[in-house]
Design a protein around this motif. Structure first.
Motif, PDB file in Angstrom:
ATOM      1  N   VAL A   4     -22.095  -8.883  14.571  1.00 31.75           N
ATOM      2  CA  VAL A   4     -20.645  -8.743  14.465  1.00 31.75           C
ATOM      3  C   VAL A   4     -20.269  -8.537  12.997  1.00 31.75           C
ATOM      4  O   VAL A   4     -20.693  -9.299  12.127  1.00 31.75           O
ATOM      5  N   SER A   5     -19.493  -7.501  12.734  1.00 32.74           N
ATOM      6  CA  SER A   5     -18.994  -7.241  11.379  1.00 32.74           C
ATOM      7  C   SER A   5     -17.502  -7.523  11.331  1.00 32.74           C
ATOM      8  O   SER A   5     -16.750  -7.078  12.207  1.00 32.74           O
ATOM      9  N   ILE A   6     -17.089  -8.280  10.303  1.00 33.55           N
ATOM     10  CA  ILE A   6     -15.675  -8.578  10.094  1.00 33.55           C
ATOM     11  C   ILE A   6     -15.199  -7.849   8.840  1.00 33.55           C
ATOM     12  O   ILE A   6     -15.796  -7.992   7.770  1.00 33.55           O
ATOM     13  N   TYR A   7     -14.152  -7.048   8.991  1.00 33.31           N
ATOM     14  CA  TYR A   7     -13.565  -6.326   7.868  1.00 33.31           C
ATOM     15  C   TYR A   7     -12.227  -6.989   7.554  1.00 33.31           C
ATOM     16  O   TYR A   7     -11.279  -6.893   8.333  1.00 33.31           O
ATOM     17  N   ASP A  24     -13.703 -15.682  21.107  1.00 36.43           N
ATOM     18  CA  ASP A  24     -13.936 -17.088  21.426  1.00 36.43           C
ATOM     19  C   ASP A  24     -15.140 -17.624  20.659  1.00 36.43           C
ATOM     20  O   ASP A  24     -15.132 -18.777  20.194  1.00 36.43           O
ATOM     21  N   ALA A  25     -16.170 -16.793  20.496  1.00 38.32           N
ATOM     22  CA  ALA A  25     -17.360 -17.225  19.766  1.00 38.32           C
ATOM     23  C   ALA A  25     -17.029 -17.479  18.297  1.00 38.32           C
ATOM     24  O   ALA A  25     -17.458 -18.477  17.708  1.00 38.32           O
ATOM     25  N   LEU A  26     -16.251 -16.597  17.684  1.00 34.70           N
ATOM     26  CA  LEU A  26     -15.882 -16.778  16.285  1.00 34.70           C
ATOM     27  C   LEU A  26     -15.003 -18.012  16.105  1.00 34.70           C
ATOM     28  O   LEU A  26     -15.161 -18.768  15.132  1.00 34.70           O
ATOM     29  N   THR A  68     -27.812 -18.002  29.230  1.00 33.37           N
ATOM     30  CA  THR A  68     -26.363 -18.229  29.160  1.00 33.37           C
ATOM     31  C   THR A  68     -25.872 -18.265  27.719  1.00 33.37           C
ATOM     32  O   THR A  68     -24.687 -18.113  27.474  1.00 33.37           O
ATOM     33  N   SER A  69     -26.765 -18.484  26.781  1.00 36.55           N
ATOM     34  CA  SER A  69     -26.403 -18.522  25.362  1.00 36.55           C
ATOM     35  C   SER A  69     -26.587 -17.148  24.736  1.00 36.55           C
ATOM     36  O   SER A  69     -27.391 -16.328  25.182  1.00 36.55           O
ATOM     37  N   HIS A  70     -25.817 -16.910  23.694  1.00 35.87           N
ATOM     38  CA  HIS A  70     -25.868 -15.640  22.979  1.00 35.87           C
ATOM     39  C   HIS A  70     -26.055 -15.943  21.494  1.00 35.87           C
ATOM     40  O   HIS A  70     -25.385 -16.822  20.945  1.00 35.87           O
ATOM     41  N   LEU A  71     -26.947 -15.206  20.853  1.00 42.11           N
ATOM     42  CA  LEU A  71     -27.154 -15.343  19.422  1.00 42.11           C
ATOM     43  C   LEU A  71     -26.223 -14.378  18.706  1.00 42.11           C
ATOM     44  O   LEU A  71     -26.322 -13.159  18.874  1.00 42.11           O
ATOM     45  N   ILE A  72     -25.312 -14.932  17.926  1.00 40.18           N
ATOM     46  CA  ILE A  72     -24.315 -14.131  17.206  1.00 40.18           C
ATOM     47  C   ILE A  72     -24.651 -14.137  15.722  1.00 40.18           C
ATOM     48  O   ILE A  72     -24.745 -15.207  15.102  1.00 40.18           O
ATOM     49  N   SER A  73     -24.833 -12.944  15.154  1.00 39.91           N
ATOM     50  CA  SER A  73     -25.030 -12.792  13.715  1.00 39.91           C
ATOM     51  C   SER A  73     -23.782 -12.118  13.149  1.00 39.91           C
ATOM     52  O   SER A  73     -23.402 -11.026  13.588  1.00 39.91           O
ATOM     53  N   VAL A  74     -23.141 -12.787  12.202  1.00 38.86           N
ATOM     54  CA  VAL A  74     -21.847 -12.327  11.690  1.00 38.86           C
ATOM     55  C   VAL A  74     -21.978 -11.932  10.229  1.00 38.86           C
ATOM     56  O   VAL A  74     -22.505 -12.702   9.414  1.00 38.86           O
ATOM     57  N   TYR A  75     -21.474 -10.731   9.903  1.00 36.48           N
ATOM     58  CA  TYR A  75     -21.393 -10.285   8.510  1.00 36.48           C
ATOM     59  C   TYR A  75     -19.938 -10.380   8.074  1.00 36.48           C
ATOM     60  O   TYR A  75     -19.071  -9.712   8.623  1.00 36.48           O
ATOM     61  N   ASP A  76     -19.679 -11.240   7.093  1.00 42.45           N
ATOM     62  CA  ASP A  76     -18.303 -11.504   6.667  1.00 42.45           C
ATOM     63  C   ASP A  76     -18.288 -11.794   5.182  1.00 42.45           C
ATOM     64  O   ASP A  76     -18.989 -12.689   4.704  1.00 42.45           O
ATOM     65  N   PRO A 124     -18.308  -5.596  17.134  1.00 41.36           N
ATOM     66  CA  PRO A 124     -17.530  -5.096  18.279  1.00 41.36           C
ATOM     67  C   PRO A 124     -16.145  -5.750  18.354  1.00 41.36           C
ATOM     68  O   PRO A 124     -15.875  -6.730  17.661  1.00 41.36           O
ATOM     69  N   ALA A 125     -15.298  -5.222  19.222  1.00 40.19           N
ATOM     70  CA  ALA A 125     -13.918  -5.683  19.320  1.00 40.19           C
ATOM     71  C   ALA A 125     -13.846  -7.152  19.705  1.00 40.19           C
ATOM     72  O   ALA A 125     -14.744  -7.696  20.363  1.00 40.19           O
ATOM     73  N   ARG A 126     -12.775  -7.799  19.309  1.00 37.08           N
ATOM     74  CA  ARG A 126     -12.602  -9.230  19.560  1.00 37.08           C
ATOM     75  C   ARG A 126     -12.685  -9.584  21.043  1.00 37.08           C
ATOM     76  O   ARG A 126     -13.201 -10.641  21.410  1.00 37.08           O
ATOM     77  N   ASN A 127     -12.160  -8.692  21.896  1.00 41.76           N
ATOM     78  CA  ASN A 127     -12.099  -9.026  23.322  1.00 41.76           C
ATOM     79  C   ASN A 127     -13.346  -8.600  24.091  1.00 41.76           C
ATOM     80  O   ASN A 127     -13.375  -8.695  25.319  1.00 41.76           O
ATOM     81  N   GLU A 128     -14.373  -8.141  23.404  1.00 41.81           N
ATOM     82  CA  GLU A 128     -15.588  -7.736  24.118  1.00 41.81           C
ATOM     83  C   GLU A 128     -16.270  -8.944  24.744  1.00 41.81           C
ATOM     84  O   GLU A 128     -16.496  -9.961  24.091  1.00 41.81           O
ATOM     85  N   GLU A 129     -16.606  -8.809  26.011  1.00 41.39           N
ATOM     86  CA  GLU A 129     -17.264  -9.898  26.722  1.00 41.39           C
ATOM     87  C   GLU A 129     -18.730  -9.979  26.327  1.00 41.39           C
ATOM     88  O   GLU A 129     -19.395  -8.959  26.139  1.00 41.39           O
ATOM     89  N   LEU A 130     -19.211 -11.199  26.197  1.00 43.73           N
ATOM     90  CA  LEU A 130     -20.594 -11.432  25.796  1.00 43.73           C
ATOM     91  C   LEU A 130     -21.484 -11.438  27.037  1.00 43.73           C
ATOM     92  O   LEU A 130     -21.382 -12.329  27.885  1.00 43.73           O
ATOM     93  N   VAL A 131     -22.346 -10.429  27.130  1.00 43.65           N
ATOM     94  CA  VAL A 131     -23.269 -10.343  28.257  1.00 43.65           C
ATOM     95  C   VAL A 131     -24.718 -10.184  27.788  1.00 43.65           C
ATOM     96  O   VAL A 131     -25.643 -10.544  28.512  1.00 43.65           O
ATOM     97  N   ALA A 132     -24.913  -9.660  26.563  1.00 44.51           N
ATOM     98  CA  ALA A 132     -26.261  -9.464  26.025  1.00 44.51           C
ATOM     99  C   ALA A 132     -26.724 -10.738  25.325  1.00 44.51           C
ATOM    100  O   ALA A 132     -25.913 -11.589  24.931  1.00 44.51           O
TER     101      ALA A 132
END
Length: 212
Positions: free
Chosen positions: A68-71, A38-40, A14-22, A55-63
């Motif tokens: 995630v890259s932020i420009y 929501d994760a951000l 149920t948890s997702h590991l999010i790696s963010v480049y910002d 990926p886009a802000r509204n992409e649902e987390l299933v994987a």
């Protein structure tokens, strides 16, 4: 920037590991949020309306894992001849910036992105300068088309387009003539009237009738 130590992989399904480049740095965290946005938000990563996220802000987390890259959007002045536009854009390349402000580039156009030398006057740290190709009305062995070129002379334009003149070929203007907007240039074969099919000229795709 946020950096929360997380397991190498999300384990519970149920948890997702999010790696963010910002802003040049990576941060990682676990989340049970439903979407990227929501994760951000949960990780206290604030987004401006002009920022781009992949990926886009509204992409649902299933994987189980996401990168995630932020420009971050920043002000850019776009100069296109007499047109001067100021925009807030997250895009990084001249092509995407020009498209974003409604001044898309043709393949023959060029654009340079450089730091502003007058930040106070421009109100922006970057200036995108567009140099447009010129339209030429080309009549090539009877086939008339509008082409774009950045060549300075008729001879350079023919070379740019891969047009090699035979000994009996003639050009309506001097090869040294400077290119001007919408100028007509005719290329023909002396003593031959040529009708050309839609594809480029070749022995298989042209019919040549001897003039009388």
């Amino acid at each position: 920037s946020l950096l929360l130590l997380a397991p190498a992989k999300a384990q519970d399904g149920t948890s997702h590991l999010i790696s963010v480049y910002d802003r040049g740095q990576w941060s990682s965290f676990l989340t049970q949020a439903k979407t990227i946005q929501d994760a951000l938000k949960e990780a206290n990563i604030t987004l401006d309306a002009h920022d781009a996220v992949e990926p886009a802000r509204n992409e649902e987390l299933v994987a189980p894992e996401y990168k995630v890259s932020i420009y971050r959007a920043r002000p850019v002045i776009v100069v296109d001849g007499v047109i001067r536009k100021k925009s807030i854009t997250p895009y990084q390349t001249p092509e995407r910036i020009a498209q974003d402000v409604g001044l898309p580039l043709a393949n023959e156009d060029t654009a340079t992105l450089a730091a502003s030398t007058d930040f106070i006057g421009d109100g922006a740290g970057l200036v995108l300068t567009i140099s447009r190709a010129i339209d030429v009305q080309l009549d090539l062995y009877g086939k008339k088309t509008t082409i774009k070129t950045r060549a300075r002379t008729v001879g350079d334009m023919l070379n740019e387009k891969g047009i090699t003149l035979a000994a009996s070929d003639r050009v309506s203007l001097s090869l040294a003539a400077p290119i001007t907007a919408n100028m007509p240039v005719r290329v023909w074969r002396e003593g031959i009237q040529t009708t050309t099919a839609e594809e480029p000229r070749s022995e298989e795709h042209t019919s040549e009738l001897q003039s009388h």
